[in-house]
Design a protein around this motif. Structure first.
Motif, PDB file in Angstrom:
ATOM      1  N   VAL A  90     136.006   6.492 -11.423  1.00 24.42           N
ATOM      2  CA  VAL A  90     137.044   5.654 -12.017  1.00 24.42           C
ATOM      3  C   VAL A  90     138.322   6.482 -11.998  1.00 24.42           C
ATOM      4  CG1 VAL A  90     137.780   4.310 -14.014  1.00 24.42           C
ATOM      5  CG2 VAL A  90     135.341   4.584 -13.528  1.00 24.42           C
ATOM      6  N   LEU A  91     139.345   5.976 -11.337  1.00 29.72           N
ATOM      7  CA  LEU A  91     140.571   6.745 -11.120  1.00 29.72           C
ATOM      8  C   LEU A  91     141.645   6.310 -12.115  1.00 29.72           C
ATOM      9  CD1 LEU A  91     140.653   6.532  -7.214  1.00 29.72           C
ATOM     10  CD2 LEU A  91     139.423   8.156  -8.679  1.00 29.72           C
ATOM     11  N   TYR A  92     142.299   7.319 -12.729  1.00 28.98           N
ATOM     12  CA  TYR A  92     143.300   7.061 -13.763  1.00 28.98           C
ATOM     13  C   TYR A  92     144.698   7.401 -13.251  1.00 28.98           C
ATOM     14  CZ  TYR A  92     139.007   7.425 -16.549  1.00 28.98           C
ATOM     15  OH  TYR A  92     137.741   7.271 -17.045  1.00 28.98           O
ATOM     16  N   PRO A  93     145.454   6.402 -12.763  1.00 29.75           N
ATOM     17  CA  PRO A  93     146.839   6.667 -12.338  1.00 29.75           C
ATOM     18  C   PRO A  93     147.766   6.911 -13.523  1.00 29.75           C
ATOM     19  CG  PRO A  93     146.358   4.339 -12.148  1.00 29.75           C
ATOM     20  CD  PRO A  93     145.064   5.002 -12.508  1.00 29.75           C
ATOM     21  N   ALA A  94     147.338   6.511 -14.711  1.00 27.92           N
ATOM     22  CA  ALA A  94     148.069   6.806 -15.950  1.00 27.92           C
ATOM     23  C   ALA A  94     147.143   7.622 -16.837  1.00 27.92           C
ATOM     24  CB  ALA A  94     148.475   5.511 -16.653  1.00 27.92           C
TER      25      ALA A  94
ATOM     26  N   PRO B 296     140.928   6.316  -2.790  1.00 27.38           N
ATOM     27  CA  PRO B 296     140.037   6.291  -1.624  1.00 27.38           C
ATOM     28  C   PRO B 296     139.374   4.928  -1.451  1.00 27.38           C
ATOM     29  CG  PRO B 296     139.655   8.261  -2.957  1.00 27.38           C
ATOM     30  CD  PRO B 296     140.547   7.353  -3.758  1.00 27.38           C
ATOM     31  N   ALA B 297     139.148   4.569  -0.204  1.00 26.86           N
ATOM     32  CA  ALA B 297     138.485   3.301   0.085  1.00 26.86           C
ATOM     33  C   ALA B 297     136.996   3.409  -0.225  1.00 26.86           C
ATOM     34  CB  ALA B 297     138.699   2.923   1.550  1.00 26.86           C
ATOM     35  N   GLY B 298     136.390   2.288  -0.538  1.00 27.67           N
ATOM     36  CA  GLY B 298     134.948   2.265  -0.770  1.00 27.67           C
ATOM     37  C   GLY B 298     134.604   1.727  -2.139  1.00 27.67           C
ATOM     38  N   SER B 299     133.394   1.192  -2.237  1.00 25.66           N
ATOM     39  CA  SER B 299     132.966   0.546  -3.476  1.00 25.66           C
ATOM     40  C   SER B 299     132.674   1.534  -4.596  1.00 25.66           C
ATOM     41  CB  SER B 299     131.714  -0.292  -3.199  1.00 25.66           C
ATOM     42  OG  SER B 299     130.656   0.543  -2.717  1.00 25.66           O
ATOM     43  N   ARG B 300     132.631   2.830  -4.286  1.00 25.18           N
ATOM     44  CA  ARG B 300     132.350   3.822  -5.333  1.00 25.18           C
ATOM     45  C   ARG B 300     133.605   4.192  -6.127  1.00 25.18           C
ATOM     46  NH1 ARG B 300     130.926   8.704  -4.154  1.00 25.18           N
ATOM     47  NH2 ARG B 300     131.706   8.776  -2.011  1.00 25.18           N
ATOM     48  N   PHE B 301     134.771   3.701  -5.716  1.00 26.86           N
ATOM     49  CA  PHE B 301     136.025   4.087  -6.362  1.00 26.86           C
ATOM     50  C   PHE B 301     136.673   2.868  -7.012  1.00 26.86           C
ATOM     51  CE2 PHE B 301     135.108   7.054  -2.991  1.00 26.86           C
ATOM     52  CZ  PHE B 301     135.311   8.274  -3.604  1.00 26.86           C
ATOM     53  N   HIS B 302     136.973   3.020  -8.293  1.00 25.13           N
ATOM     54  CA  HIS B 302     137.524   1.925  -9.067  1.00 25.13           C
ATOM     55  C   HIS B 302     138.767   2.401  -9.816  1.00 25.13           C
ATOM     56  CE1 HIS B 302     133.564   0.075  -8.367  1.00 25.13           C
ATOM     57  NE2 HIS B 302     133.058   1.246  -8.730  1.00 25.13           N
ATOM     58  N   GLN B 303     139.647   1.473 -10.115  1.00 29.79           N
ATOM     59  CA  GLN B 303     140.863   1.791 -10.838  1.00 29.79           C
ATOM     60  C   GLN B 303     140.637   1.719 -12.344  1.00 29.79           C
ATOM     61  OE1 GLN B 303     144.191   2.652  -9.997  1.00 29.79           O
ATOM     62  NE2 GLN B 303     143.254   3.187  -8.035  1.00 29.79           N
ATOM     63  N   GLY B 304     141.166   2.705 -13.058  1.00 30.70           N
ATOM     64  CA  GLY B 304     141.131   2.703 -14.508  1.00 30.70           C
ATOM     65  C   GLY B 304     142.296   1.923 -15.080  1.00 30.70           C
ATOM     66  N   PRO B 305     142.519   2.013 -16.380  1.00 27.94           N
ATOM     67  CA  PRO B 305     143.566   1.213 -17.027  1.00 27.94           C
ATOM     68  C   PRO B 305     144.968   1.584 -16.575  1.00 27.94           C
ATOM     69  CG  PRO B 305     142.672   2.844 -18.554  1.00 27.94           C
ATOM     70  CD  PRO B 305     141.788   2.858 -17.341  1.00 27.94           C
TER      71      PRO B 305
ATOM     72  N   GLU C 155     138.940   2.176 -30.720  1.00 37.06           N
ATOM     73  CA  GLU C 155     137.492   2.269 -30.871  1.00 37.06           C
ATOM     74  C   GLU C 155     136.772   2.059 -29.542  1.00 37.06           C
ATOM     75  OE1 GLU C 155     135.987  -0.216 -33.925  1.00 37.06           O
ATOM     76  OE2 GLU C 155     137.114   0.764 -35.538  1.00 37.06           O
ATOM     77  N   ASP C 156     137.352   1.247 -28.683  1.00 34.91           N
ATOM     78  CA  ASP C 156     136.725   0.993 -27.375  1.00 34.91           C
ATOM     79  C   ASP C 156     137.322   1.886 -26.282  1.00 34.91           C
ATOM     80  OD1 ASP C 156     139.220  -0.182 -27.292  1.00 34.91           O
ATOM     81  OD2 ASP C 156     138.539  -2.002 -26.263  1.00 34.91           O
ATOM     82  N   PHE C 157     137.780   3.082 -26.653  1.00 34.98           N
ATOM     83  CA  PHE C 157     138.463   4.001 -25.738  1.00 34.98           C
ATOM     84  C   PHE C 157     137.647   4.261 -24.479  1.00 34.98           C
ATOM     85  CE2 PHE C 157     139.769   8.609 -24.886  1.00 34.98           C
ATOM     86  CZ  PHE C 157     140.982   8.271 -24.314  1.00 34.98           C
ATOM     87  N   GLU C 158     136.416   4.686 -24.645  1.00 35.56           N
ATOM     88  CA  GLU C 158     135.601   5.016 -23.468  1.00 35.56           C
ATOM     89  C   GLU C 158     135.250   3.781 -22.660  1.00 35.56           C
ATOM     90  OE1 GLU C 158     132.863   8.689 -23.856  1.00 35.56           O
ATOM     91  OE2 GLU C 158     133.093   7.953 -25.906  1.00 35.56           O
ATOM     92  N   ALA C 159     135.097   2.642 -23.327  1.00 39.18           N
ATOM     93  CA  ALA C 159     134.845   1.402 -22.592  1.00 39.18           C
ATOM     94  C   ALA C 159     136.029   1.070 -21.697  1.00 39.18           C
ATOM     95  CB  ALA C 159     134.573   0.261 -23.563  1.00 39.18           C
ATOM     96  N   ARG C 160     137.237   1.223 -22.227  1.00 41.31           N
ATOM     97  CA  ARG C 160     138.434   0.921 -21.431  1.00 41.31           C
ATOM     98  C   ARG C 160     138.652   1.959 -20.334  1.00 41.31           C
ATOM     99  NH1 ARG C 160     143.265  -0.584 -25.456  1.00 41.31           N
ATOM    100  NH2 ARG C 160     144.332  -0.779 -23.429  1.00 41.31           N
ATOM    101  N   LEU C 161     138.100   3.149 -20.527  1.00 45.43           N
ATOM    102  CA  LEU C 161     138.146   4.164 -19.473  1.00 45.43           C
ATOM    103  C   LEU C 161     137.076   3.935 -18.412  1.00 45.43           C
ATOM    104  CD1 LEU C 161     138.778   7.473 -21.494  1.00 45.43           C
ATOM    105  CD2 LEU C 161     140.412   6.211 -20.085  1.00 45.43           C
ATOM    106  N   GLY C 162     136.217   2.943 -18.612  1.00 44.01           N
ATOM    107  CA  GLY C 162     135.211   2.622 -17.610  1.00 44.01           C
ATOM    108  C   GLY C 162     133.833   3.166 -17.897  1.00 44.01           C
ATOM    109  N   HIS C 163     133.549   3.541 -19.130  1.00 44.41           N
ATOM    110  CA  HIS C 163     132.255   4.105 -19.515  1.00 44.41           C
ATOM    111  C   HIS C 163     131.869   5.314 -18.651  1.00 44.41           C
ATOM    112  CE1 HIS C 163     131.310   0.901 -22.354  1.00 44.41           C
ATOM    113  NE2 HIS C 163     131.631  -0.001 -21.429  1.00 44.41           N
ATOM    114  N   PRO C 164     132.753   6.303 -18.515  1.00 44.62           N
ATOM    115  CA  PRO C 164     132.423   7.458 -17.667  1.00 44.62           C
ATOM    116  C   PRO C 164     131.420   8.391 -18.349  1.00 44.62           C
ATOM    117  CG  PRO C 164     134.482   7.861 -18.802  1.00 44.62           C
ATOM    118  CD  PRO C 164     134.071   6.447 -19.165  1.00 44.62           C
ATOM    119  N   ASP C 165     130.640   9.081 -17.524  1.00 43.31           N
ATOM    120  CA  ASP C 165     129.793  10.168 -18.027  1.00 43.31           C
ATOM    121  C   ASP C 165     130.612  11.437 -18.191  1.00 43.31           C
ATOM    122  OD1 ASP C 165     127.261   8.700 -17.896  1.00 43.31           O
ATOM    123  OD2 ASP C 165     127.566   8.790 -15.725  1.00 43.31           O
ATOM    124  N   ILE C 166     131.620  11.585 -17.328  1.00 45.16           N
ATOM    125  CA  ILE C 166     132.509  12.749 -17.337  1.00 45.16           C
ATOM    126  C   ILE C 166     133.943  12.260 -17.216  1.00 45.16           C
ATOM    127  CG2 ILE C 166     133.306  14.723 -15.937  1.00 45.16           C
ATOM    128  CD1 ILE C 166     130.360  15.218 -15.232  1.00 45.16           C
TER     129      ILE C 166
END
Length: 399
Positions: A38-42, A58-67, A84-95
């Motif tokens: 999940v990529l964070y441009p902000a 990067p192209a490909g289904s493994r790369f998604h845009q964050g908020p 409260e939903d901080f990590e959810a809005r970040l895309g539920h990352p493990d790291i």
């Protein structure tokens, strides 16, 4: 594994942090073929990417845009006061991997990986602005008390960090060096500002004009070299103009070298490659570097290099450069005189430079980082409940 990756400085006009994040992500896309990103441009509260749509994606289904955020204030509020939903809005990352000095708070499940560049803003206040120094130190302090792993771009930066924050568990600091983005057979293009320059007929320095880069002593050494040897090669300066151009104009006028300097401004990668490959020698007498990427880039294109014997620069240059005391103008002048008059030495340095540069690669660094991601998920949180903000403690949970 899902990795939230800060790409907030990888847009047009990127510099050090942006180059690191962009090159690392591109290499991770090849090395780590199973993780989701999940990529964070902000990202953070003291930097806003002026053109977030131009950040690396990067192209490909493994790369998604964050908020994204319409206003900088909305971005600041999100990261300063995580909802409260901080990590959810970040895309539920493990790291979450922070790459721009900002260190997020509010993570409860995700592990935090923090890229450490340098601590120059703690060494000399004049090397940066008050706003930048405050923002960088805030992020660094938070990382020293909340990061699960610190990725240092050099052994020097790692050791410096531990001198300032000796409580941080040193086994959780990993050195992940930079690498050059250039190849000897890559594209090259002569910059328009260098139309009158001949290959092997100019000195080169790359970097923003700022106090830490030591341009004032470089100009003094260049003036002395011309005066003492009768040399005529111009000095080319590639990079942003920085905030000291009025002082530079006054200095070079007093030294009588203004007409012998060539300022290219910001150049493309192909133009920079031509400058590196074509210069008589690359001069980089910086006072402080967390890594010194221009030195490695110059060496990767076979440039003979003169650089400083301080901070991380000997770690990068090894025996493939002439090392000088950056405070010693006479010593820098002598090194220039030596290289200008000794073709055999210059050829030897060029050969050693190419060999030295091959020790560094983004593929190697990406593998180090990918292994670090896997390792940190297998470790307990470094700071227990501290990161959740429930314990006002600065010491790590060791259990």
């Amino acid at each position: 594994m899902k990795i939230g990756f800060d790409v907030s400085q990888t847009g047009a006009g990127k510099a050090g942090c942006g180059f690191f994040a962009a090159a690392l992500l591109s290499a991770l896309a090849e090395v780590d073929t199973t993780s989701q990103y999940v990529l964070y441009p902000a990202f953070g509260d003291f930097f806003r990417e002026p053109h977030p749509e131009k950040c690396l994606d990067p192209a490909g289904s493994r790369f998604h845009q964050g908020p994204r955020f319409r206003r900088f204030w909305d971005q600041k509020h999100f990261f300063r006061q995580p909802p409260e939903d901080f990590e959810a809005r970040l895309g539920h990352p493990d790291i979450v991997h922070a790459n721009n000095f900002f260190c997020p708070t509010g993570l409860t499940r995700a592990r935090l990986v923090y890229t450490l560049y340098d601590l120059s803003f703690l060494v000399e206040p004049a090397w940066t602005t008050e706003g930048n120094r405050t923002g960088c130190f805030d992020g660094l302090f938070r990382a020293a008390t909340q990061a699960d792993t610190v990725l240092s771009i050099s052994q020097y930066s790692r050791d410096h960090f531990l001198r300032i924050f000796p409580h941080y568990p040193k086994e959780r600091i990993v050195v992940a060096p930079l690498a050059s983005r250039f190849k000897p057979d890559g594209p090259q293009e002569r910059p328009k500002a260098a139309a009158q320059l001949q290959p092997d007929g100019f000195w080169l320095c790359v970097g923003t004009i700022e106090p830490r880069k030591n341009h004032e002593r470089l100009f003094a050494a260049y003036a002395a070299w011309r005066r003492e040897t009768g040399g005529t090669m111009p000095l080319v300066l590639a990079g942003g103009k920085g905030w000291l151009m009025d002082d530079v104009a006054r200095t070079v006028a007093e030294l009588g070298i203004a007409e012998h300097l060539v300022f290219t401004g910001y150049v493309t990668d192909a133009e920079l490659a031509w400058l590196y490959a074509s210069c008589h020698a690359f001069l980089y007498p910086s006072l402080f570097e967390g890594f010194g990427l221009p030195v490695l880039e110059a060496m990767s294109l076979g440039a003979a290099v003169i650089t400083s014997d301080t901070t991380s620069l000997p770690e990068v240059a090894g025996d493939a450069a002439v090392l000088v005391d950056p405070l010693d103008v006479a010593g820098l002048t002598a090194a220039m005189t030596m290289l200008a008059g000794n073709d055999a030495l210059r050829v030897s340095l060029r050969q050693r430079a190419l060999t030295r540069a091959e020790l560094f690669s983004w593929e190697k660094t990406a593998r180090i980082v990918a292994d670090t991601y896997a390792r940190v998920l297998g470790l307990p949180p470094a700071w227990g409940e501290v990161r959740r903000g429930t314990l006002p403690c600065m010491y790590p949970h060791r259990g």
